[in-house]
Design a protein around this motif. Structure first.
Motif, PDB file in Angstrom:
ATOM      1  N   VAL A  53       1.078  -1.231  -0.264  1.00 58.66           N
ATOM      2  CA  VAL A  53      -0.313  -0.038   0.661  1.00 58.66           C
ATOM      3  C   VAL A  53       1.003   1.359   0.060  1.00 58.66           C
ATOM      4  CG1 VAL A  53      -1.390   1.690   1.551  1.00 58.66           C
ATOM      5  CG2 VAL A  53      -1.918  -1.108   1.464  1.00 58.66           C
ATOM      6  N   LEU A  54       0.012   1.897  -0.893  1.00 55.90           N
ATOM      7  CA  LEU A  54       1.405   3.316  -0.984  1.00 55.90           C
ATOM      8  C   LEU A  54       0.050   4.630  -0.579  1.00 55.90           C
ATOM      9  CD1 LEU A  54       3.746   5.235  -1.520  1.00 55.90           C
ATOM     10  CD2 LEU A  54       2.627   5.400  -3.714  1.00 55.90           C
ATOM     11  N   GLU A  55       0.436   4.986   0.823  1.00 52.72           N
ATOM     12  CA  GLU A  55      -0.344   6.373   1.033  1.00 52.72           C
ATOM     13  C   GLU A  55       0.375   7.413   1.276  1.00 52.72           C
ATOM     14  OE1 GLU A  55      -1.989   7.291   5.521  1.00 52.72           O
ATOM     15  OE2 GLU A  55      -0.569   6.456   5.828  1.00 52.72           O
ATOM     16  N   LEU A  56      -0.798   8.337   0.602  1.00 52.63           N
ATOM     17  CA  LEU A  56       0.099   9.903   0.785  1.00 52.63           C
ATOM     18  C   LEU A  56      -1.084  10.855   1.240  1.00 52.63           C
ATOM     19  CD1 LEU A  56      -0.133   9.342  -3.879  1.00 52.63           C
ATOM     20  CD2 LEU A  56       1.899   8.953  -2.238  1.00 52.63           C
ATOM     21  N   GLY A  57      -0.512  11.348   2.287  1.00 54.73           N
ATOM     22  CA  GLY A  57      -0.428  11.625   3.762  1.00 54.73           C
ATOM     23  C   GLY A  57      -0.670  10.835   4.847  1.00 54.73           C
ATOM     24  N   THR A  58       0.677  10.788   5.748  1.00 53.28           N
ATOM     25  CA  THR A  58       0.868  10.506   6.376  1.00 53.28           C
ATOM     26  C   THR A  58      -0.039  11.336   7.694  1.00 53.28           C
ATOM     27  OG1 THR A  58       3.051   9.544   6.199  1.00 53.28           O
ATOM     28  CG2 THR A  58       2.091   9.041   8.293  1.00 53.28           C
ATOM     29  N   GLY A  59      -0.156  12.616   8.022  1.00 59.79           N
ATOM     30  CA  GLY A  59      -0.351  12.968   9.198  1.00 59.79           C
ATOM     31  C   GLY A  59       0.175  12.472  10.161  1.00 59.79           C
ATOM     32  N   CYS A  60      -0.319  12.351  11.223  1.00 55.09           N
ATOM     33  CA  CYS A  60       0.296  11.511  12.833  1.00 55.09           C
ATOM     34  C   CYS A  60       0.624  10.269  12.795  1.00 55.09           C
ATOM     35  CB  CYS A  60      -0.743  12.626  13.575  1.00 55.09           C
ATOM     36  SG  CYS A  60      -1.941  11.768  14.356  1.00 55.09           S
ATOM     37  N   GLY A  61       0.038   9.896  11.545  1.00 59.12           N
ATOM     38  CA  GLY A  61      -0.370   7.456  11.018  1.00 59.12           C
ATOM     39  C   GLY A  61      -1.251   7.197  12.036  1.00 59.12           C
ATOM     40  N   TYR A  62      -2.542   8.298  11.909  1.00 60.68           N
ATOM     41  CA  TYR A  62      -3.017   7.140  11.884  1.00 60.68           C
ATOM     42  C   TYR A  62      -4.000   6.318  11.506  1.00 60.68           C
ATOM     43  CZ  TYR A  62      -8.000   6.694  14.051  1.00 60.68           C
ATOM     44  OH  TYR A  62      -9.038   5.947  14.123  1.00 60.68           O
ATOM     45  N   GLY A 120       8.717   0.755  -9.441  1.00 61.89           N
ATOM     46  CA  GLY A 120       8.498  -0.554  -8.339  1.00 61.89           C
ATOM     47  C   GLY A 120       6.944  -0.047  -8.374  1.00 61.89           C
ATOM     48  N   LYS A 121       6.068  -1.705  -8.345  1.00 62.21           N
ATOM     49  CA  LYS A 121       4.546  -1.265  -8.449  1.00 62.21           C
ATOM     50  C   LYS A 121       4.225  -1.702  -6.857  1.00 62.21           C
ATOM     51  CE  LYS A 121       4.372  -1.374 -13.074  1.00 62.21           C
ATOM     52  NZ  LYS A 121       3.350  -0.324 -13.749  1.00 62.21           N
ATOM     53  N   GLN A 122       2.603  -0.882  -7.026  1.00 62.26           N
ATOM     54  CA  GLN A 122       1.687  -1.112  -5.432  1.00 62.26           C
ATOM     55  C   GLN A 122       0.269  -1.709  -5.758  1.00 62.26           C
ATOM     56  OE1 GLN A 122       3.022   0.496  -1.936  1.00 62.26           O
ATOM     57  NE2 GLN A 122       4.352  -0.354  -3.491  1.00 62.26           N
ATOM     58  N   ASP A 123      -0.401  -2.431  -4.848  1.00 56.65           N
ATOM     59  CA  ASP A 123      -1.433  -3.079  -5.160  1.00 56.65           C
ATOM     60  C   ASP A 123      -2.901  -2.193  -4.515  1.00 56.65           C
ATOM     61  OD1 ASP A 123      -0.368  -5.316  -5.344  1.00 56.65           O
ATOM     62  OD2 ASP A 123      -0.350  -5.494  -3.450  1.00 56.65           O
ATOM     63  N   VAL A 124      -2.106  -0.995  -3.829  1.00 55.30           N
ATOM     64  CA  VAL A 124      -2.841  -0.212  -2.870  1.00 55.30           C
ATOM     65  C   VAL A 124      -2.639   1.340  -3.273  1.00 55.30           C
ATOM     66  CG1 VAL A 124      -5.193   0.567  -1.213  1.00 55.30           C
ATOM     67  CG2 VAL A 124      -4.630  -2.114  -1.988  1.00 55.30           C
ATOM     68  N   ILE A 125      -3.709   2.368  -3.003  1.00 58.06           N
ATOM     69  CA  ILE A 125      -2.723   3.794  -3.030  1.00 58.06           C
ATOM     70  C   ILE A 125      -3.769   4.558  -2.943  1.00 58.06           C
ATOM     71  CG2 ILE A 125      -2.083   6.025  -4.104  1.00 58.06           C
ATOM     72  CD1 ILE A 125      -0.438   4.717  -6.683  1.00 58.06           C
ATOM     73  N   PHE A 126      -3.537   4.910  -1.264  1.00 55.01           N
ATOM     74  CA  PHE A 126      -4.870   5.373  -0.531  1.00 55.01           C
ATOM     75  C   PHE A 126      -4.065   7.129  -0.971  1.00 55.01           C
ATOM     76  CE2 PHE A 126      -5.688   7.121   3.916  1.00 55.01           C
ATOM     77  CZ  PHE A 126      -7.054   7.624   3.649  1.00 55.01           C
ATOM     78  N   ASP A 143       0.212   4.947 -13.430  1.00 52.84           N
ATOM     79  CA  ASP A 143       1.579   4.130 -13.342  1.00 52.84           C
ATOM     80  C   ASP A 143       2.100   2.814 -12.703  1.00 52.84           C
ATOM     81  OD1 ASP A 143       3.637   3.154 -15.494  1.00 52.84           O
ATOM     82  OD2 ASP A 143       4.681   4.281 -14.377  1.00 52.84           O
ATOM     83  N   ILE A 144       2.239   3.569 -11.190  1.00 52.31           N
ATOM     84  CA  ILE A 144       2.608   2.626  -9.984  1.00 52.31           C
ATOM     85  C   ILE A 144       1.272   1.645  -9.445  1.00 52.31           C
ATOM     86  CG2 ILE A 144       2.420   3.226  -6.997  1.00 52.31           C
ATOM     87  CD1 ILE A 144       3.630   5.708  -8.956  1.00 52.31           C
ATOM     88  N   LEU A 145       0.144   1.772  -9.675  1.00 47.11           N
ATOM     89  CA  LEU A 145      -0.762   0.773  -9.332  1.00 47.11           C
ATOM     90  C   LEU A 145      -1.425  -0.539 -10.312  1.00 47.11           C
ATOM     91  CD1 LEU A 145      -3.351   0.606  -7.067  1.00 47.11           C
ATOM     92  CD2 LEU A 145      -4.650   1.338  -8.478  1.00 47.11           C
ATOM     93  N   VAL A 146      -1.011  -1.240  -9.835  1.00 50.42           N
ATOM     94  CA  VAL A 146      -1.154  -2.867 -10.746  1.00 50.42           C
ATOM     95  C   VAL A 146      -2.232  -3.187 -11.207  1.00 50.42           C
ATOM     96  CG1 VAL A 146       1.047  -4.238  -9.152  1.00 50.42           C
ATOM     97  CG2 VAL A 146      -1.977  -4.087  -8.374  1.00 50.42           C
ATOM     98  N   PRO A 147      -2.385  -3.738 -11.791  1.00 51.65           N
ATOM     99  CA  PRO A 147      -4.237  -3.619 -12.910  1.00 51.65           C
ATOM    100  C   PRO A 147      -4.417  -5.004 -11.351  1.00 51.65           C
ATOM    101  CG  PRO A 147      -2.121  -4.264 -14.760  1.00 51.65           C
ATOM    102  CD  PRO A 147      -0.893  -3.620 -13.261  1.00 51.65           C
ATOM    103  N   GLY A 148      -5.524  -4.671 -11.652  1.00 58.40           N
ATOM    104  CA  GLY A 148      -6.067  -5.440 -10.421  1.00 58.40           C
ATOM    105  C   GLY A 148      -5.970  -4.427  -9.044  1.00 58.40           C
ATOM    106  N   GLY A 149      -5.869  -3.389  -8.791  1.00 56.28           N
ATOM    107  CA  GLY A 149      -5.083  -2.987  -7.889  1.00 56.28           C
ATOM    108  C   GLY A 149      -6.532  -1.814  -7.190  1.00 56.28           C
ATOM    109  N   LEU A 150      -5.838  -1.138  -6.500  1.00 56.44           N
ATOM    110  CA  LEU A 150      -7.127  -0.267  -6.040  1.00 56.44           C
ATOM    111  C   LEU A 150      -6.838   1.110  -6.020  1.00 56.44           C
ATOM    112  CD1 LEU A 150     -10.239  -0.737  -5.430  1.00 56.44           C
ATOM    113  CD2 LEU A 150      -9.724  -1.561  -2.503  1.00 56.44           C
ATOM    114  N   LEU A 151      -7.868   2.438  -5.653  1.00 64.02           N
ATOM    115  CA  LEU A 151      -7.169   3.354  -5.868  1.00 64.02           C
ATOM    116  C   LEU A 151      -8.064   4.196  -4.890  1.00 64.02           C
ATOM    117  CD1 LEU A 151      -6.077   5.976  -5.853  1.00 64.02           C
ATOM    118  CD2 LEU A 151      -6.827   6.735  -8.266  1.00 64.02           C
ATOM    119  N   LEU A 152      -7.881   4.302  -3.614  1.00 56.82           N
ATOM    120  CA  LEU A 152      -8.691   4.431  -2.087  1.00 56.82           C
ATOM    121  C   LEU A 152      -8.152   6.419  -1.773  1.00 56.82           C
ATOM    122  CD1 LEU A 152      -7.965   2.202   0.048  1.00 56.82           C
ATOM    123  CD2 LEU A 152     -10.039   1.916  -1.643  1.00 56.82           C
ATOM    124  N   VAL A 153     -10.202   7.079  -1.993  1.00 56.98           N
ATOM    125  CA  VAL A 153      -9.723   8.575  -1.933  1.00 56.98           C
ATOM    126  C   VAL A 153     -10.526   9.771  -1.285  1.00 56.98           C
ATOM    127  CG1 VAL A 153      -9.942  10.628  -3.611  1.00 56.98           C
ATOM    128  CG2 VAL A 153      -9.293   8.328  -4.964  1.00 56.98           C
TER     129      VAL A 153
END
Ligand SMILES: C[S@@+](CC[C@H](N)C(=O)[O-])C[C@H]1O[C@@H](n2cnc3c(N)ncnc32)[C@H](O)[C@@H]1O
Length: 195
Positions: A53-62, A120-126, A143-153
């Motif tokens: 999983v690639l998370e874009l925006g950690t904040g305080c890590g919650y 490299g590739k990631q299964d999920v991007i949040f 480009d980073i997200l694999v086919p079959g992967g999930l983008l969460l917004v």
């Protein structure tokens, strides 16, 4: 998830709520996803086969800790990016406290720069950062997200849902994603990348 980690997440939530009530400056606020959205991510990812999983925006890590706990079961890893130094350092403390350091690859930097040089590739991007940048980040994300992967917004419903219209239009136009809006927390949109 064990009781101890749940209690730590409650403590972080309390810390973030108190912190945010003391400042009106959005850039300084922690703006966590909240417990319902955290549980949703945890259950969704626990039920999946995803391990990166690639998370874009950690904040305080919650949110990172909810995601990391879901990946623990299959030895996955969450990479998370934050440019605000103090928040980044607070997140590192929270990861240590929750015992999730080995499941998290924290990056202190600008998401735009990190995406450009990402290997490299990631299964999920949040996506949970400054929404007006998403259009510029799109080509890297796709480009980073694999086919079959999930983008969460996050923040599809609150605040200012109109901010996301240009970004969602680009995703829809490419015809490669199935989508659904989950009205939980501030509204999380799921985009499933077709195989
Ligand atoms: C809504 S908060 C993240 C909250 C976190 N996901 C949670 O639920 O605990 C968004 C974070 O993204 C960070 N951010 C925004 N734009 C960024 C950028 N271009 N590069 C790195 N971090 C960024 C902000 O500093 C902020 O801490």
């Amino acid at each position: 998830m064990d009781e101890r980690t749940l209690l730590i997440l409650k403590d972080i939530q309390q810390f973030a709520t108190e912190h945010d009530s003391r400042t009106t400056e959005k850039k300084e606020q922690m703006l966590i996803i909240g417990e319902d959205a955290g549980r949703f991510l945890y259950i969704l990812l626990s039920l999946s086969h995803y391990s990166t999983v690639l998370e874009l925006g950690t904040g305080c890590g919650y949110s990172t800790i909810w995601i990391a706990e879901a990946l623990r079961q299959r030895g996955g890893i969450v990479t998370t990016v934050e440019w605000h130094e103090q928040k980044y350092l607070i997140a590192l403390e929270h990861f240590k406290k929750a015992g999730t350091e080995t499941l998290i690859n924290p990056i202190h930097g600008n998401i735009g720069d990190v995406l450009q040089s990402f290997k490299g590739k990631q299964d999920v991007i949040f996506l949970d950062a400054v929404r007006t940048y998403y259009v510029d980040w799109w080509r890297y994300i796709d480009d980073i997200l694999v086919p079959g992967g999930l983008l969460l917004v996050d923040n599809t419903l609150f605040p200012n849902p109109d901010d996301l219209i240009p970004f969602f239009s680009i995703i829809r136009a490419c015809g490669m994603y199935e989508e659904v809006l989950v009205p939980i927390g501030k509204g999380i949109s799921l985009f499933y990348k077709k195989n």
